[in-house]
Design an enzyme around this catalytic site. Structure first.
Site, PDB file in Angstrom:
ATOM      1  N   ASP A   1       0.819  -1.209   0.000  1.00 38.76           N
ATOM      2  CA  ASP A   1       0.000   0.000   0.000  1.00 38.76           C
ATOM      3  C   ASP A   1       0.852   1.259   0.000  1.00 38.76           C
ATOM      4  O   ASP A   1       1.522   1.563   0.980  1.00 38.76           O
ATOM      5  CB  ASP A   1      -0.931   0.015   1.209  1.00 38.76           C
ATOM      6  CG  ASP A   1      -1.828   1.241   1.182  1.00 38.76           C
ATOM      7  OD1 ASP A   1      -1.973   1.840   0.102  1.00 38.76           O
ATOM      8  OD2 ASP A   1      -2.382   1.599   2.230  1.00 38.76           O
TER       9      ASP A   1
ATOM     10  N   ASP B   1      -0.862   7.072  -7.320  1.00 41.98           N
ATOM     11  CA  ASP B   1      -1.274   6.059  -6.367  1.00 41.98           C
ATOM     12  C   ASP B   1      -1.432   4.677  -6.985  1.00 41.98           C
ATOM     13  O   ASP B   1      -2.405   4.405  -7.670  1.00 41.98           O
ATOM     14  CB  ASP B   1      -2.595   6.482  -5.713  1.00 41.98           C
ATOM     15  CG  ASP B   1      -3.008   5.526  -4.631  1.00 41.98           C
ATOM     16  OD1 ASP B   1      -2.111   4.971  -3.958  1.00 41.98           O
ATOM     17  OD2 ASP B   1      -4.215   5.287  -4.446  1.00 41.98           O
TER      18      ASP B   1
END
Ligand SMILES: *[C@@H]1O[C@H](CO)[C@@H](O)[C@H](O)[C@H]1NC(C)=O
Ligand SMILES: *[C@@H]1O[C@H](CO)[C@@H](O)[C@H](O)[C@H]1NC(C)=O
Ligand SMILES: *[C@@H]1O[C@H](CO)[C@@H](O)[C@H](O)[C@H]1NC(C)=O
Ligand SMILES: *[C@@H]1O[C@H](CO)[C@@H](O)[C@H](O)[C@H]1NC(C)=O
Length: 467
Positions: free
Chosen positions: A124, A343
Site C-alpha cells: 500500500d 497512487d
C-alpha cells in the site's frame, strides 16, 4: 485492555513535522533485490472462492471489482483529509477482501526474522504502518485460524519488543499508539480503525527484514513494524499475512528502506489486464540507470497531509493539443481540493470535473462512431471485439508535469474492456472540490522511481523485466 479507538486513525496520519530528512552523505548507494509484485487478479494467486483474489470470471467482473475498490480507496483518502462527513455514507457495497477496503492491489513476498521466514503482504503506497498477523503476548495465542500464517516472535532471535514505557513508543505514530501501559515492559500498543469498522490492533516491534542484492550480497535492515493480533474481520485478510506500507511518512517501510538504499525506491507495473505472467516489481535502492527517465518534483510539503505522493501537473494534452483546463485544478490545497497524487493502489485515473469534461470532449470526435452505452465507468461505448478495434484511431493522451516531464501512457492504460463488446475510457469524474488521482493502469509499462532524497519522481518507459 482499553483500546482508544478513533475513526480518524485510519491507515496513518502525518503528525510528524520533521519527516523525510535525508542527508546526502548518509545515503549509501547499494542495490537491492527486485521484489516481485503480484496483482490481485493474477492467476498466480489461484482461485479463492468468496474473495476477489485471482482471475475474475470475465472482464466485466474484473472492472467492477476494480471500480469498487477504487471507490473504497477514494473514500479512505478523502476521509484522511477530513473532507467526508458521516461514517455511514461509506458502506455502500459489499466487501470481500482487503483490497475492497481500497488498501492495495499488489502483493509482495518479504523475508523477515532470524531464521528468516517468508511472508506475503499487500502493498500500500498510502499507508505507513507495516504489520503482520502475529502471536505475541496475546490473550489467546493458541487460537489460530486454519490456513493462516502468523509471525511468531518467540521463534526469531532478532525480534525486539518496544516497551510501552519508552520514549520511542510515544513518538512512533501519535495517531494510532495507545496510552495503555499496564507495566513498563509491556509492549507499545497500537490500534488502527479503518473506515468501515475494521480494526487492526497489536504492538509495535523491531525485526530484521532480509534483502538480497543482485550481486548476491545480503543485508538485514531493522524495521519498526506492527504485530497484529487483533483483527476483527479476519476473512478480509485470509490470503495475506499483512500490509507493506509504502506511504510517505517516517514510519513507512519505503522511507526507511529508501534511506538505507540510495535514497529511493521504484516500481514497475506491467499491464495486469492483459499480461498473464506477471513481471511487475518493487525495488528499494537504485535501479540500473534507465535511459530517458523524466523527472518532476515530489511535493513533500503537500504529502504531509496524506502520506501519499503528490506531483504537480501542468496540463493534459490529447493528440498534442493542450486542453483548456483551469490551472487551479492542479494546485493542491490542504482541504483536498485540487492537485494530483500518484497512487498504485488506485486502478483508474480520477479527474475532477473541470478536467474530466475536457478530456471526454477531446475524445468524443474520435469515438463518435461508437454508440455510447452504460458500463462500469463514466464513459463507455459499444466497440467491436478486440481484434477489430482500431487502437490507432484512439487519440493519444499525455500528462504534462512541472519541469517539462511528459507521460504518454499506452492506449490500453486508458481504454479498457468492460463487458463483451463494451469498452470504457479509463477516467472517472470527481465532483469538485477533490484531488486528482493517477491510477496504476495509467502508470503501467513504466518504471516509476521515487527519489525521496532528492524529492523527485521519475518515470521511463519499461518492459518491467524481472531480471
Ligand atoms: C511460540 O509461541 C507459540 C504461541 O504462543 C507457541 O505455540 C509455540 O510453542 C512457541 N514456540 C516456541 C519455540 O517457544
Ligand atoms: C527500533 O528500530 C529503530 C530504527 O528503525 C531504532 O531507532 C530503535 O531504537 C529500535 N528500538 C528498539 C527497542 O530496538
Ligand atoms: C448505434 O446505434 C444505432 C441506433 O440504435 C444502430 O443503428 C447502430 O447499428 C449502432 N452502431 C453500432 C456500431 O453499434
Ligand atoms: C487523434 O489522432 C488519431 C490518430 O492519428 C486520429 O485518428 C484522431 O482523429 C485524432 N483525434 C483528434 C481528436 O484529433
Amino acid at each position: 485492555m482499553e483500546r482508544n479507538i478513533s475513526l480518524v486513525s485510519l491507515l496513518c496520519f502525518i503528525i510528524f513535522n520533521g519527516c523525510l530528512v535525508f542527508e546526502a552523505d548518509a545515503v549509501k548507494s547499494q542495490r537491492s533485490e527486485k521484489l516481485k509484485l503480484i496483482h490481485r487478479h493474477s492467476p498466480e494467486l489461484g482461485h479463492n472462492p468468496g474473495t476477489t483474489l485471482g482471475p475474475p470470471k470475465n472482464s466485466e467482473e474484473r472492472l467492477k471489482q476494480l471500480v469498487q475498490s477504487d471507490k473504497a480507496r477514494l473514500h479512505a483518502i478523502k476521509r484522511r483529509l477530513g473532507v467526508v462527513g458521516k461514517a455511514n455514507d461509506w458502506v455502500e457495497f459489499p466487501f470481500r477482501s482487503a483490497a475492497d477496503m481500497g488498501i492495495g492491489q499488489y502483493f509482495v513476498s518479504l523475508r523477515m526474522g532470524t531464521p528468516a521466514k517468508t511472508f506475503t503482504l499487500l502493498v500500500d503506497t498510502g499507508s505507513c504502518l507495516t504489520w503482520f498477523k502475529c502471536k505475541y503476548m496475546c490473550v489467546d495465542c493458541s487460537s489460530v485460524e486454519e490456513g493462516q500464517r502468523y509471525f511468531y516472535p518467540n521463534q526469531s532471535r532478532s525480534f525486539k519488543s518496544i516497551p510501552c514505557s519508552s520514549q520511542e513508543c510515544k513518538t512512533i505514530d501519535k495517531a494510532s499508539t495507545l496510552v495503555t501501559c499496564p507495566h513498563p515492559n509491556a509492549p507499545c500498543y497500537y490500534d488502527y480503525s479503518y473506515l468501515d469498522g475494521l480494526n487492526v490492533g497489536g504492538s509495535y516491534f523491531n525485526e530484521t527484514v532480509k534483502f538480497r542484492f543482485s550481486n548476491g550480497q545480503k543485508k538485514g535492515l531493522e524495521m519498526t513494524m506492527g504485530c497484529t493480533d487483533g483483527l476483527n474481520q479476519k476473512n478480509r485478510f485470509k490470503t495475506v499475512d499483512g500490509i507493506l506500507a509504502l506511504g510517505l511518512n517516517p514510519l513507512s517501510f519505503a522511507v526507511k528502506a529508501a534511506h538505507e538504499f540510495g535514497g529511493k525506491f521504484s516500481f514497475c507495473l506491467e499491464n495486469h489486464w492483459i499480461i498473464k505472467s506477471e513481471s511487475s516489481y518493487l525495488v528499494f535502492g537504485a535501479e540500473d540507470q534507465v535511459p530517458n527517465m523524466q523527472f518532476t518534483d515530489l511535493l513533500t510539503e503537500e504529502s504531509k497531509m496524506t502520506s501519499l505522493y503528490p506531483i504537480k501537473v501542468t496540463g493534459i494534452s490529447v493528440n498534442g493539443t493542450m486542453l483548456d483546463i483551469p490551472s487551479y485544478v492542479w494546485d493542491m490545497t490542504d482541504r483536498g481540493a485540487g492537485g494530483m497524487i500518484v497512487d498504485s493502489g488506485t486502478t483508474v485515473t480520477h479527474l475532477v470535473e473541470q478536467a474530466f469534461e475536457k478530456v471526454i470532449a477531446a475524445f468524443e470526435p474520435s469515438l463518435s462512431m461508437y454508440n455510447k452505452t452504460k458500463g462500469n465507468l463514466d464513459y463507455c461505448f459499444n466497440a467491436p471485439p478486440d481484434g477489430e478495434f482500431d487502437e490507432t484511431r484512439v487519440p493519444r493522451v499525455a500528462l504534462h508535469f512541472e519541469g517539462g516531464a511528459k507521460l504518454e501512457p499506452a492506449v490500453n492504460g486508458y481504454i479498457f474492456d468492460d463487458s463483451k463488446g463494451v469498452k470504457c475510457l479509463g477516467f472517472t469524474r470527481l465532483a469538485w472540490p477533490q484531488m486528482n488521482i493517477m491510477g496504476n493502469l495509467l502508470m503501467q509499462n513504466h518504471l516509476w522511481e521515487f527519489d525521496l532524497a532528492n524529492k523527485k519522481v521519475g518515470f521511463a518507459r519499461s518492459k518491467c523485466m524481472l531480471d
